[in-house]
Structures are given as structure tokens and as C-alpha cells.
Design a protein around this motif. Structure first.
Motif, PDB file in Angstrom:
ATOM      1  N   HIS A  40       5.301  14.697   1.591  1.00 39.49           N
ATOM      2  CA  HIS A  40       5.372  13.230   1.629  1.00 39.49           C
ATOM      3  C   HIS A  40       4.482  12.548   0.592  1.00 39.49           C
ATOM      4  O   HIS A  40       4.779  11.434   0.163  1.00 39.49           O
ATOM      5  CB  HIS A  40       5.071  12.701   3.038  1.00 39.49           C
ATOM      6  N   ASP A  41       3.409  13.189   0.151  1.00 36.18           N
ATOM      7  CA  ASP A  41       2.504  12.565  -0.824  1.00 36.18           C
ATOM      8  C   ASP A  41       2.534  13.227  -2.190  1.00 36.18           C
ATOM      9  O   ASP A  41       1.707  12.919  -3.051  1.00 36.18           O
ATOM     10  CB  ASP A  41       1.061  12.598  -0.300  1.00 36.18           C
ATOM     11  N   ILE A  42       3.492  14.099  -2.421  1.00 36.18           N
ATOM     12  CA  ILE A  42       3.494  14.843  -3.688  1.00 36.18           C
ATOM     13  C   ILE A  42       3.769  13.929  -4.882  1.00 36.18           C
ATOM     14  O   ILE A  42       3.450  14.254  -6.024  1.00 36.18           O
ATOM     15  CB  ILE A  42       4.504  16.015  -3.634  1.00 36.18           C
ATOM     16  N   GLY A  43       4.316  12.749  -4.596  1.00 38.58           N
ATOM     17  CA  GLY A  43       4.564  11.780  -5.667  1.00 38.58           C
ATOM     18  C   GLY A  43       3.315  11.367  -6.424  1.00 38.58           C
ATOM     19  O   GLY A  43       3.385  10.951  -7.584  1.00 38.58           O
ATOM     20  N   PHE A  44       2.142  11.494  -5.793  1.00 42.21           N
ATOM     21  CA  PHE A  44       0.882  11.187  -6.478  1.00 42.21           C
ATOM     22  C   PHE A  44       0.642  12.121  -7.660  1.00 42.21           C
ATOM     23  O   PHE A  44      -0.181  11.830  -8.524  1.00 42.21           O
ATOM     24  CB  PHE A  44      -0.296  11.318  -5.502  1.00 42.21           C
ATOM     25  N   TYR A  45       1.332  13.265  -7.686  1.00 42.11           N
ATOM     26  CA  TYR A  45       1.052  14.289  -8.690  1.00 42.11           C
ATOM     27  C   TYR A  45       2.091  14.349  -9.810  1.00 42.11           C
ATOM     28  O   TYR A  45       2.091  15.284 -10.597  1.00 42.11           O
ATOM     29  CB  TYR A  45       0.909  15.651  -7.997  1.00 42.11           C
TER      30      TYR A  45
END
Length: 269
Positions: A40-45
Motif C-alpha cells: 500500500h505504501d510502495i508508491g513512496f519508492y
């Protein structure tokens, strides 16, 4: 990974102590939900500019990195979903992060996007899907992810940062660091979610009002909204989930600086 592990911990608690007897998950829902938690938070990378430009074309928005931190804060759920979409359609050279059946991947995308929107307002999330003869309750899975993600707000979020490092932070990061630091423990017991909060004594009445409006009311606002929505969405459950605040005061706790109080008053409440 530490955030993901805590989200899974809260998810396991919420599900086993509350939802499992009312709304048990099937194995396909479990796969979709856990995939969404991990991604769910991989977009930060996703940092390469050409990849971000392709994302913005997909999202039909302009790329604006003038405030990079704000861009990722708002867009990371969709960037995470886009990354999975790129894997499913082989339309880019992005690293493979999702391995699984295509229809399940699209469901994972929707669950991930839910933690960036008021998902209950969108008709799609109220539809029941059937994949491989299994019912997929997108609304329910989205609720579980968002609730578990929101509950990861206690002092463990600061475990990699020492108070002495606060000097390097900008004022807004300092404010949110303190918020997590004040929440000592979150405990689930049947239909109750207990927040054990320890706050500093505040010298003036005006500052106390600012402190309470932000650190007690504003910062629990989204969780309260989720719980109210859960009461509406799952009205067949007799005892709705409730938030209980257990607040104590200690001189050991450090109060916000004058700069932080002024920033909170001007920008955050």
C-alpha cells in the motif's frame, strides 16, 4: 517493513478479536488484503522522473514536484496502484512487485487506492465481486486496511528517531513526531479501541486549547470518522467499534515549542 509489520499486527487484532466471528474472510480475500497491506505504501519508492511522468499520464494529472513531500503524501496510494497496473499489463520496465492472477491484482489496486480516499462514497466499493467462485467484499477489505493503517500511530512509529534528532526536522515533522510520541499504547479489547495517551502539562490556557484541539481532537478525527462509517457499513454487528481515550499528564513529556504552537494554530486547525 516495520510499518507493514505493525499494520499486520493491528489487522490481526481487529480481525481475530472483532470481525472474524461476524464476517470471516475467505482465502482469496486474505490474499488480496495481505497483498494490499504489503504494497500500500510502495508508491513512496517510485522516484525516477520518467516513471513519475508516466504515472501522471495514467492518472491524467500534471507532474508537480515543487513540494515533493506533499506530492508523495497525496499521490502514493495511486502510485502504488499504478506500479501494480504496470506489472499486470507489462507496459513498463518497473520492477515486479505483484505476482498473481490478473483479476486479483486489479482488486489489490482498488484496496490500496482506498487508503487515499473516502472509499465508502464510491459505488464500486459497494459492489460484491466473484473471482474463482469466491466472493470478494471490496468494501470490507478496504475498511480493514484503512483501519489497521490508521491505528499505526503510537510511539513505535518514532522508534528509529531519537528526540535529539528533532532539531533536524522541519516544524511540521516535529509536530507529528510529538503526536506519535504522546500515544504510548493502543490496545484492542472486543469492541473497544483504547488509546493510552500521556501529554505534557501546558502552561497557558490558550496553548492548552490549541494543544487539545490538535493533539486530541484533530489527530483522532480520521479514526473517529472510520469508526462511524464502520457502524453504518456493518450495521448487522450489534456492538460497534468505539474509541476510548485514556489520557494522563506527566512533566516528563515535552510540550511543543512556541514555533510549533504557532504553526498548529495557523496551518493545522
Amino acid at each position: 517493513m516495520s510499518h507493514i509489520n505493525r499494520v499486520i499486527e493491528y489487522l490481526d487484532n481487529i480481525y481475530s478479536k472483532y470481525f472474524s466471528s461476524f464476517m470471516p474472510l475467505n482465502e482469496y480475500e486474505e490474499f488480496i488484503l495481505l497483498s494490499a497491506v504489503y504494497l500500500h505504501d510502495i508508491g513512496f519508492y517510485l522516484h525516477k522522473k520518467s516513471d513519475l511522468e508516466n504515472f501522471c499520464i495514467w492518472k491524467h494529472i500534471e507532474l508537480d514536484l515543487s513540494n515533493r513531500q506533499e506530492f508523495y503524501r497525496k499521490m502514493h496510494p495511486w502510485i502504488s496502484a499504478y506500479w501494480i497496473f504496470s506489472n499486470l499489463t507489462n507496459c513498463s520496465t518497473l520492477p515486479q512487485i505483484f505476482f498473481g492472477e490478473q483479476n486479483l491484482g486489479y482488486c489489490v489496486m482498488e484496496i490500496i487506492i482506498s487508503h487515499g480516499i473516502n472509499f465508502w462514497e464510491f459505488p464500486y466499493y459497494h459492489d460484491e465481486l466473484f473471482l474463482c467462485n469466491h466472493k470478494i467484499r471490496v468494501l470490507y477489505l478496504s475498511y480493514l486496511l484503512c483501519l489497521a493503517d490508521t491505528l499505526d500511530c503510537d510511539k513505535r512509529r518514532n522508534e528509529d528517531t531519537h528526540l535529539n534528532m528533532l532539531k533536524q526536522y522541519n516544524v511540521q515533522d516535529k509536530i507529528f513526531f510529538r503526536y506519535h510520541n504522546y500515544i504510548k499504547k493502543i490496545k484492542l479489547n472486543k469492541s473497544k479501541i483504547y488509546f493510552y495517551i500521556c501529554i505534557p502539562p501546558i502552561a497557558t490556557k490558550n496553548d492548552k486549547q490549541i494543544f487539545d484541539r490538535f493533539y486530541i481532537v484533530k489527530m483522532t478525527e480520521w479514526l473517529v470518522t472510520l469508526l462511524k462509517q464502520g457502524e453504518l457499513l456493518f450495521s448487522h454487528i450489534n456492538k460497534p467499534l468505539n474509541l476510548k481515550l485514556h489520557i494522563t499528564s506527566s512533566i516528563i513529556e515535552e510540550e511543543p515549542t512556541r514555533e510549533e504552537f504557532d504553526y498548529i494554530k495557523k496551518h493545522l486547525i
